[in-house]
Scaffold this active site. Structure first.
Site, PDB file in Angstrom:
ATOM      1  N   THR A   7       0.761  -1.241  -0.037  1.00  0.00           N
ATOM      2  CA  THR A   7       0.026  -0.126   0.130  1.00  0.00           C
ATOM      3  C   THR A   7       0.876   1.103  -0.086  1.00  0.00           C
ATOM      4  O   THR A   7       2.110   1.332   0.381  1.00  0.00           O
ATOM      5  CB  THR A   7      -0.998   0.143   1.332  1.00  0.00           C
ATOM      6  OG1 THR A   7      -1.796   0.910   1.038  1.00  0.00           O
ATOM      7  CG2 THR A   7      -0.191   0.181   2.529  1.00  0.00           C
ATOM      8  N   ASN A   9      -0.692   3.864   1.460  1.00  0.00           N
ATOM      9  CA  ASN A   9      -1.458   4.769   2.472  1.00  0.00           C
ATOM     10  C   ASN A   9      -0.508   4.665   3.740  1.00  0.00           C
ATOM     11  O   ASN A   9      -0.547   3.783   4.369  1.00  0.00           O
ATOM     12  CB  ASN A   9      -2.818   3.916   2.617  1.00  0.00           C
ATOM     13  CG  ASN A   9      -3.889   4.629   3.454  1.00  0.00           C
ATOM     14  OD1 ASN A   9      -3.336   5.190   4.417  1.00  0.00           O
ATOM     15  ND2 ASN A   9      -4.882   4.952   3.277  1.00  0.00           N
ATOM     16  N   ALA A  10      -0.160   5.730   3.982  1.00  0.00           N
ATOM     17  CA  ALA A  10       0.781   5.810   5.404  1.00  0.00           C
ATOM     18  C   ALA A  10       0.023   5.696   6.819  1.00  0.00           C
ATOM     19  O   ALA A  10       0.539   4.909   7.580  1.00  0.00           O
ATOM     20  CB  ALA A  10       1.381   7.393   5.506  1.00  0.00           C
ATOM     21  N   ASP A  68      -7.790  -5.201   0.145  1.00  0.00           N
ATOM     22  CA  ASP A  68      -8.941  -4.594  -0.565  1.00  0.00           C
ATOM     23  C   ASP A  68     -10.084  -4.459  -0.146  1.00  0.00           C
ATOM     24  O   ASP A  68     -10.424  -5.595   0.688  1.00  0.00           O
ATOM     25  CB  ASP A  68      -8.987  -5.350  -2.034  1.00  0.00           C
ATOM     26  CG  ASP A  68      -9.315  -4.431  -3.086  1.00  0.00           C
ATOM     27  OD1 ASP A  68      -8.801  -3.481  -3.595  1.00  0.00           O
ATOM     28  OD2 ASP A  68     -10.590  -4.581  -3.677  1.00  0.00           O
ATOM     29  N   GLY A 149     -15.609   7.635   2.881  1.00  0.00           N
ATOM     30  CA  GLY A 149     -16.293   7.114   1.943  1.00  0.00           C
ATOM     31  C   GLY A 149     -17.813   6.818   2.187  1.00  0.00           C
ATOM     32  O   GLY A 149     -18.426   7.636   2.280  1.00  0.00           O
ATOM     33  N   LYS A 171     -15.824   2.997  15.675  1.00  0.00           N
ATOM     34  CA  LYS A 171     -15.977   2.137  14.527  1.00  0.00           C
ATOM     35  C   LYS A 171     -14.619   1.006  14.211  1.00  0.00           C
ATOM     36  O   LYS A 171     -15.277  -0.084  13.872  1.00  0.00           O
ATOM     37  CB  LYS A 171     -15.539   3.169  13.227  1.00  0.00           C
ATOM     38  CG  LYS A 171     -15.706   2.585  11.682  1.00  0.00           C
ATOM     39  CD  LYS A 171     -15.319   3.264  10.828  1.00  0.00           C
ATOM     40  CE  LYS A 171     -15.034   2.618   9.369  1.00  0.00           C
ATOM     41  NZ  LYS A 171     -14.629   3.563   8.483  1.00  0.00           N
TER      42      LYS A 171
HETATM   43  P1  IMP Z   1      -9.851   0.210  -0.185  1.00  0.00           P
HETATM   44  O1  IMP Z   1      -9.524  -1.087  -0.695  1.00  0.00           O
HETATM   45  O2  IMP Z   1      -9.630   0.110   1.321  1.00  0.00           O
HETATM   46  O3  IMP Z   1      -9.039   1.672  -0.708  1.00  0.00           O
HETATM   47  O4  IMP Z   1     -11.301   0.767   0.003  1.00  0.00           O
HETATM   48  C1  IMP Z   1     -11.941   1.108  -1.481  1.00  0.00           C
HETATM   49  C2  IMP Z   1     -13.197   1.707  -1.157  1.00  0.00           C
HETATM   50  O5  IMP Z   1     -14.330   1.076  -0.619  1.00  0.00           O
HETATM   51  C3  IMP Z   1     -12.936   3.238  -0.625  1.00  0.00           C
HETATM   52  O6  IMP Z   1     -12.681   4.222  -1.343  1.00  0.00           O
HETATM   53  C4  IMP Z   1     -14.632   3.431  -0.096  1.00  0.00           C
HETATM   54  O7  IMP Z   1     -15.104   4.073  -0.961  1.00  0.00           O
HETATM   55  C5  IMP Z   1     -15.061   2.016   0.369  1.00  0.00           C
HETATM   56  N1  IMP Z   1     -14.733   1.802   1.614  1.00  0.00           N
HETATM   57  C6  IMP Z   1     -13.778   0.734   2.122  1.00  0.00           C
HETATM   58  N2  IMP Z   1     -13.809   0.920   3.329  1.00  0.00           N
HETATM   59  C7  IMP Z   1     -14.754   1.738   3.804  1.00  0.00           C
HETATM   60  C8  IMP Z   1     -15.127   2.150   5.081  1.00  0.00           C
HETATM   61  O8  IMP Z   1     -14.781   1.771   6.229  1.00  0.00           O
HETATM   62  N3  IMP Z   1     -16.096   3.026   5.161  1.00  0.00           N
HETATM   63  C9  IMP Z   1     -16.524   3.762   4.106  1.00  0.00           C
HETATM   64  N4  IMP Z   1     -16.107   3.489   2.875  1.00  0.00           N
HETATM   65  C10 IMP Z   1     -15.341   2.479   2.843  1.00  0.00           C
END
Ligand code: IMP
Length: 192
Positions: A7, A9-10, A68, A149, A171
């Site tokens: 990743t 993401n820091a 993911d 999100g 959360k």
């Molecule tokens: P990532 O794979 O962690 O980058 O998540 C992909 C996408 O899923 C994010 O950009 C959000 O749109 C959505 N998402 C994942 N986890 C969450 C959460 O905990 N809350 C709200 N949206 C989330």
């Protein structure tokens, strides 16, 4: 043991470092000089998580894991799912993503959904997956200011507050990401 978390993401790197302690040295994509965009083309959360870890293992020959996540809505056959980040077309535009989600659910009382995280660990060539899910439903309008999100429209089952009305600490006690991370940590800490 040295492990790459695939990743950039820091915050994610810091969170896992804090939880794992000193027994593991966590390095990021920057640390291993990985400049390429990791492939995410499988069409599923499980698949993309595995694809990213596989890429790092194959190209950098380092033990690694990738995550993911996404929101899967029953009435939309699992959408936005793997496209959660750019459901409305622009990566990370949460306002537009929520607007489209609410539009697509307009008029339906079937609002069950879950968040899912899949972490894929590749350790000495062996692949292990850890999944965390949280069930809930999609509200007809946003509530709360915290989080990111889809948090303002996601009401976890058995709770009176959306993810966006909870503190990060609250959360994190129940979130999909925390559950998957806990499973990864338990596995790593029990690995000789
Ligand atoms: P990532 O794979 O962690 O980058 O998540 C992909 C996408 O899923 C994010 O950009 C959000 O749109 C959505 N998402 C994942 N986890 C969450 C959460 O905990 N809350 C709200 N949206 C989330």
């Amino acid at each position: 043991m040295k492990l790459c978390f695939a990743t950039r993401n820091a915050n994610k790197i810091k969170e896992i470092k804090d939880k794992l302690g000193d027994a593991f040295e966590i390095v990021s994509l920057e640390d291993i000089q990985c400049k390429e965009e990791l492939p995410e083309t499988t069409g599923t959360i499980e698949g993309n998580s595995a694809q990213k870890a596989q890429f790092v293992w194959e190209h950098y020959k380092i033990n690694c894991f990738a995550d993911d996540s996404g929101l899967e809505v029953d009435a939309l056959n699992g959408a936005p799912g793997v496209d959660s980040a750019m459901y409305a077309g622009v990566h990370g535009d949460s306002e537009a993503n929520i607007k489209l989600l609410l539009k697509n659910l307009q008029g339906t009382i079937h609002r069950k959904a879950h968040f899912k995280t899949v972490i894929t660990l590749i350790l000495n060539g062996d692949t292990h997956q850890f999944e965390g899910t949280i069930e809930g439903s999609i509200l007809p309008e946003t509530k709360g200011q915290e989080g990111f999100g889809y948090d303002p429209v996601f009401l976890p089952k058995g709770y009176q507050q959306t993810f966006a009305e909870m503190s990060l600490e609250e959360k994190n006690k129940i979130s999909h990401r925390s559950l998957a991370t806990e499973k990864l940590i338990q596995f790593l800490q029990s690995t000789p």
